[in-house]
Design an enzyme around this catalytic site. Structure first.
Site, PDB file in Angstrom:
ATOM      1  N   ARG A  65       0.445  -0.969   0.268  1.00  0.00           N
ATOM      2  CA  ARG A  65      -0.262  -0.495  -0.358  1.00  0.00           C
ATOM      3  C   ARG A  65       0.798   1.213   0.599  1.00  0.00           C
ATOM      4  NH1 ARG A  65      -5.107  -1.722   3.790  1.00  0.00           N
ATOM      5  NH2 ARG A  65      -6.339  -2.553   1.247  1.00  0.00           N
TER       6      ARG A  65
ATOM      7  N   LYS B 229     -18.707 -18.576  -0.086  1.00  0.00           N
ATOM      8  CA  LYS B 229     -19.703 -18.552  -0.394  1.00  0.00           C
ATOM      9  C   LYS B 229     -21.318 -17.160  -0.942  1.00  0.00           C
ATOM     10  CE  LYS B 229     -19.989 -18.845   5.033  1.00  0.00           C
ATOM     11  NZ  LYS B 229     -20.582 -18.628   6.249  1.00  0.00           N
TER      12      LYS B 229
ATOM     13  N   GLY C  46     -10.481  -8.453  -1.596  1.00  0.00           N
ATOM     14  CA  GLY C  46     -10.188  -9.719  -0.436  1.00  0.00           C
ATOM     15  C   GLY C  46      -9.190 -11.158  -1.096  1.00  0.00           C
TER      16      GLY C  46
ATOM     17  N   GLY D 220     -13.065  -3.933  -0.025  1.00  0.00           N
ATOM     18  CA  GLY D 220     -14.051  -3.467   0.346  1.00  0.00           C
ATOM     19  C   GLY D 220     -14.085  -2.506  -0.698  1.00  0.00           C
TER      20      GLY D 220
HETATM   21  P1  AMP Z   1     -14.084 -14.952  -0.780  1.00  0.00           P
HETATM   22  O1  AMP Z   1     -12.736 -14.288   0.765  1.00  0.00           O
HETATM   23  O2  AMP Z   1     -15.347 -15.218  -0.210  1.00  0.00           O
HETATM   24  O3  AMP Z   1     -13.154 -15.150  -2.084  1.00  0.00           O
HETATM   25  O4  AMP Z   1     -13.302 -16.046  -0.744  1.00  0.00           O
HETATM   26  C1  AMP Z   1     -12.772 -16.734  -0.450  1.00  0.00           C
HETATM   27  C2  AMP Z   1     -11.869 -18.315   0.488  1.00  0.00           C
HETATM   28  O5  AMP Z   1     -12.764 -19.397  -0.453  1.00  0.00           O
HETATM   29  C3  AMP Z   1     -10.687 -18.666   0.224  1.00  0.00           C
HETATM   30  O6  AMP Z   1      -9.585 -19.327   1.822  1.00  0.00           O
HETATM   31  C4  AMP Z   1     -10.494 -19.999  -0.556  1.00  0.00           C
HETATM   32  O7  AMP Z   1     -10.369 -21.248   0.707  1.00  0.00           O
HETATM   33  C5  AMP Z   1     -12.252 -20.587  -0.642  1.00  0.00           C
HETATM   34  N1  AMP Z   1     -12.878 -22.135  -1.064  1.00  0.00           N
HETATM   35  C6  AMP Z   1     -12.480 -21.343  -2.029  1.00  0.00           C
HETATM   36  N2  AMP Z   1     -13.740 -22.449  -2.731  1.00  0.00           N
HETATM   37  C7  AMP Z   1     -13.937 -23.886  -1.862  1.00  0.00           C
HETATM   38  C8  AMP Z   1     -13.941 -24.294  -1.589  1.00  0.00           C
HETATM   39  N3  AMP Z   1     -14.544 -24.994  -2.857  1.00  0.00           N
HETATM   40  N4  AMP Z   1     -14.752 -25.280  -0.049  1.00  0.00           N
HETATM   41  C9  AMP Z   1     -14.464 -24.110   0.224  1.00  0.00           C
HETATM   42  N5  AMP Z   1     -13.499 -23.524   0.619  1.00  0.00           N
HETATM   43  C10 AMP Z   1     -13.310 -22.791  -0.310  1.00  0.00           C
END
Ligand code: AMP
Length: 397
Positions: free
Chosen positions: A37, A198, A355, A378
């Site tokens: 940063r 999610k 993220g 964000g």
């Molecule tokens: P996000 O912050 O929503 O972009 O999520 C990132 C996280 O999603 C990472 O820590 C990954 O390990 C997790 N992730 C990605 N694919 C999977 C999966 N198939 N099952 C569980 N966790 C996952």
């Protein structure tokens, strides 16, 4: 949108330039552990200093909630900033009031001073008019170089921009230009790759993207929710069954707006969420009851590559699998490398951010060849959601 940049600033010499930067860097024991940063704000600071402006840096650190929390002082960031800038950086213990105005009165042309955490004052997060006025009292112009803080309407990001001639700094400018080239007025076809854990954290983002892009690849844990909504048994995979209706609504909206949704066609499954866990690749109708999908399979990777090859523009957020634990990083790495190659060859405008995405692209060794990688978390996500960012809106002319 149109906004003023440093190119529009003709007579900077001797002017007090209040520059909002993002110095919310990771620290350990009073030492900066990642300077990404800081590096991003150097061009603007250098340019203003070289033009003879008195550069007064405004920034927040952590969440002190309007109190002077010692551990959230910006003082320890000063030496790291000075080292990277190759120039002395002064520090002032307050960003407003007598302490600030006295320190600023002593500045010479080209000097750089970092003001203490703006969030030590409750008026910052409240975007209090008096606080913004107190900040603006110390400057002739305002420059915002903190895109990553632009989703918050705070005194130092929004209020102040209404009180002084306001400019986008070089990093803000680059970010806005990259984002607008990817979703504002992009070369088509546009592909979005969205992964991560999610659906629940990315509903607005998915809804916005299906209305704007031509193809949407859904991977990661969130793909399971879509697959389950289509009647596929995903075993013990991470899955938000309660969001089946939401997933269906998103798929229906995509169909209506002519956006092709691309879901995995095979899965790498394991019984444990850990590095090196025993795993196998299966088709979607053969996911064992006691296993979870931790990555998309080889056929899915091929499909994703084909979509990347067909696209002129790519927007990427979120990994395709559990990339932190090998070998479940395979799809993310393969797709990221392929996109990076296309971008490097000038065949693809590849923009990514938000993220874990930056970590995933770094892990793949692909970040440097992407057209633009946003370090904003964000703010990048809110922009993908199609929201207006107050700190950006306030720069509009
Ligand atoms: P996000 O912050 O929503 O972009 O999520 C990132 C996280 O999603 C990472 O820590 C990954 O390990 C997790 N992730 C990605 N694919 C999977 C999966 N198939 N099952 C569980 N966790 C996952």
């Amino acid at each position: 949108m149109t906004f003023k940049t440093l190119d529009d600033l003709q007579d900077a010499a001797g002017k007090c330039a209040l520059v909002r930067v993002d110095l919310n860097v990771p620290m350990d024991n009073g030492k900066v552990t990642d300077t990404t940063r800081i590096s991003r704000v150097l061009p603007t600071i250098r340019e203003l200093s070289d033009k003879g402006a008195k550069v007064i840096l405004l920034a927040h650190f952590g969440r002190p909630k309007g109190e002077r929390v010692k551990t959230m002082s910006l003082a320890p960031v000063t030496p790291a900033l000075a080292a990277l800038l190759g120039k002395e950086v002064l520090f002032c213990e307050d960003c407003i009031g007598q302490t600030a105005s006295s320190a600023i009165a002593n500045l010479g042309n080209g000097d750089v001073i970092l003001m203490e955490n703006t969030r030590y004052h409750p008026g910052e997060e409240k975007n209090d008019a008096e606080f913004a006025k107190a900040l603006a009292a110390n400057g002739d112009i305002y420059v915002n170089d903190a895109f990553s803080a632009a989703h918050r309407a705070h005194g130092s990001t929004e209020g102040i921009a209404r009180l002084l001639p306001a400019y986008a700094g070089r990093t803000m400018q680059a970010e806005l230009e990259a984002l607008s080239s990817a979703l504002g007025n992009p070369e088509r076809p546009v592909l979005a790759v969205v992964g991560g854990a999610k659906v629940s954290s990315k509903i607005d983002l998915l809804e916005n993207l299906v209305s704007k892009v031509d193809m949407l690849v859904i991977g990661g844990g969130m793909a399971n929710t879509f697959l389950a909504a289509k009647g596929i048994d995903v075993g013990k995979s991470l899955c938000e069954h309660e969001l089946a209706a939401t997933a269906k609504t998103i798929m229906a909206a995509a169909e209506k707006s002519g956006c092709e949704i691309v879901l995995p066609v095979d899965a790498v499954v394991a019984r444990e969420f850990k590095a090196g866990a025993d795993n196998e690749t299966v088709t979607l109708d053969a996911i064992p009851q006691d296993a979870m999908m931790l990555d998309v399979g080889a056929s899915s990777i091929e499909t994703v590559k084909q979509k990347i090859a067909a696209a002129k523009t790519l927007v990427w957020n979120g990994p395709l699998g559990a990339f932190e634990i090998e070998p479940f990083d395979k799809a993310t790495v393969a797709a990221a490398k392929f996109a990076a190659e296309r971008a490097k060859a000038g065949q693809l405008n590849a923009v990514a951010g938000g993220g874990d995405t930056v970590a995933a692209l770094n892990h793949a060794g692909a970040a440097d060849d992407f057209s633009y990688v946003s370090t904003a978390g964000g703010a990048f996500l809110e922009w993908l959601e199609g929201k207006e960012l107050p700190g950006v809106k306030a720069l509009e002319v």
